[in-house]
Write an enzyme that holds these catalytic residues in place. Sequence first.
Site, mmCIF file in Angstrom:
data_model
loop_
_atom_site.group_PDB
_atom_site.id
_atom_site.type_symbol
_atom_site.label_atom_id
_atom_site.label_comp_id
_atom_site.label_asym_id
_atom_site.label_seq_id
_atom_site.Cartn_x
_atom_site.Cartn_y
_atom_site.Cartn_z
ATOM 1 N N PHE A 50 -6.646 -5.248 -4.492
ATOM 2 C CA PHE A 50 -7.708 -4.189 -3.804
ATOM 3 C C PHE A 50 -7.330 -2.701 -3.668
ATOM 4 C CE2 PHE A 50 -9.678 -8.201 -3.338
ATOM 5 C CZ PHE A 50 -10.966 -7.930 -2.793
ATOM 6 N N GLY A 51 -6.059 -2.275 -4.326
ATOM 7 C CA GLY A 51 -5.489 -1.038 -4.030
ATOM 8 C C GLY A 51 -6.178 0.194 -5.148
ATOM 9 N N TYR A 75 -15.212 6.845 -11.160
ATOM 10 C CA TYR A 75 -14.471 5.672 -10.395
ATOM 11 C C TYR A 75 -15.241 4.678 -11.013
ATOM 12 C CZ TYR A 75 -14.468 2.461 -6.379
ATOM 13 O OH TYR A 75 -14.424 1.375 -5.565
ATOM 14 N N ASP A 134 3.668 2.644 -4.782
ATOM 15 C CA ASP A 134 2.804 3.239 -5.220
ATOM 16 C C ASP A 134 2.278 2.709 -6.424
ATOM 17 O OD1 ASP A 134 1.224 5.373 -6.674
ATOM 18 O OD2 ASP A 134 2.890 6.859 -6.379
ATOM 19 N N LEU A 135 1.128 2.288 -6.606
ATOM 20 C CA LEU A 135 0.418 1.669 -7.683
ATOM 21 C C LEU A 135 0.930 2.293 -9.293
ATOM 22 C CD1 LEU A 135 -3.105 0.526 -6.362
ATOM 23 C CD2 LEU A 135 -1.249 -0.995 -6.804
ATOM 24 N N HIS A 156 -20.428 -0.105 -9.345
ATOM 25 C CA HIS A 156 -20.442 0.936 -9.865
ATOM 26 C C HIS A 156 -19.909 1.054 -11.441
ATOM 27 C CE1 HIS A 156 -21.614 2.730 -6.249
ATOM 28 N NE2 HIS A 156 -20.430 2.383 -5.866
ATOM 29 N N ASP A 204 0.919 -1.050 0.098
ATOM 30 C CA ASP A 204 -0.137 0.053 0.050
ATOM 31 C C ASP A 204 0.877 1.214 -0.025
ATOM 32 O OD1 ASP A 204 -2.233 1.711 0.478
ATOM 33 O OD2 ASP A 204 -3.351 0.126 1.128
#
Length: 281
Positions: free
Chosen positions: A73-74, A138, A53-54, A115, A35
Amino acid sequence: MAKLGKIVLTGAAGRLGSYLREPLSQMADHLVSTDIEDDIGKLYDGETYIKADLADMSQIAPVMDGAEMVAHFGAIVDEKPFEELWGPNFVGSYNVWEAAWNAGARRIVYASSIHAVGMYPKTERVGIDAVHRPDTFYGLAKCFSEDLGRMYFEKRGLESVHLRILSCAQVNNARALGTWLSYDDLIQLVTRAIDTPVTGFSIVYGVSDNDRAPVDNTGAGHLGYKPKDNAEQFAQAILAETPPADLTDLAMTCHGGPFASTKLGESGVASMNIVDDRKTT
């Protein structure tokens, strides 16, 4: 299922990640949690934490080295201006898939979301084959990542299971009577997405066995997910305090709830009263 060698969990500092760390650590010889936080506290046996950092491939690629499975899940978990979501939610997904493929991983389990199809009316029970109808930037990022996963499977053979989570949080509103995913069912869902021998590219709704569940998971039976919890236990108390629905409000009439009615770029979570009950070791 025999123990895996290495699992990577992104978003390990998040609320859902906090409930996944322990069971994932028991499924592998080595769990690498990652994370952007400096620290996630006490680690479980076999768990290592790496801050990364993704949006930065140079940080993500080393994390994936040797991974068999990735639980991704990030992300920023709210509606934001597109420019803010671009790095972690769009580029981040590409970096995870590309790095996992380069590392020889077999499968990615991705935290997608309702979503991605949030603008469908609530009166329409949506299946796993529903055409994308995102309710926000999102949600658009979830559509992008689902399509990314399909492409990487069809072009490169990297399997992925996309968990369209409805609402994995305490039940405190009428919408959640249908959308609730308990933490126990979340863990079962992720476990099934990992231990199922063959998944190809799969979509499954992340929802408990609610009487009022508004989605159809029948096309995902190959994953063996059998939820056990039911939000109906909360119905009497919640409905007693719920006023009649405003049928002109998209938050009331669409699957995306408040995300369907919020303006693009503005928070959908702000009005949701989500309880931060993350698990602490």
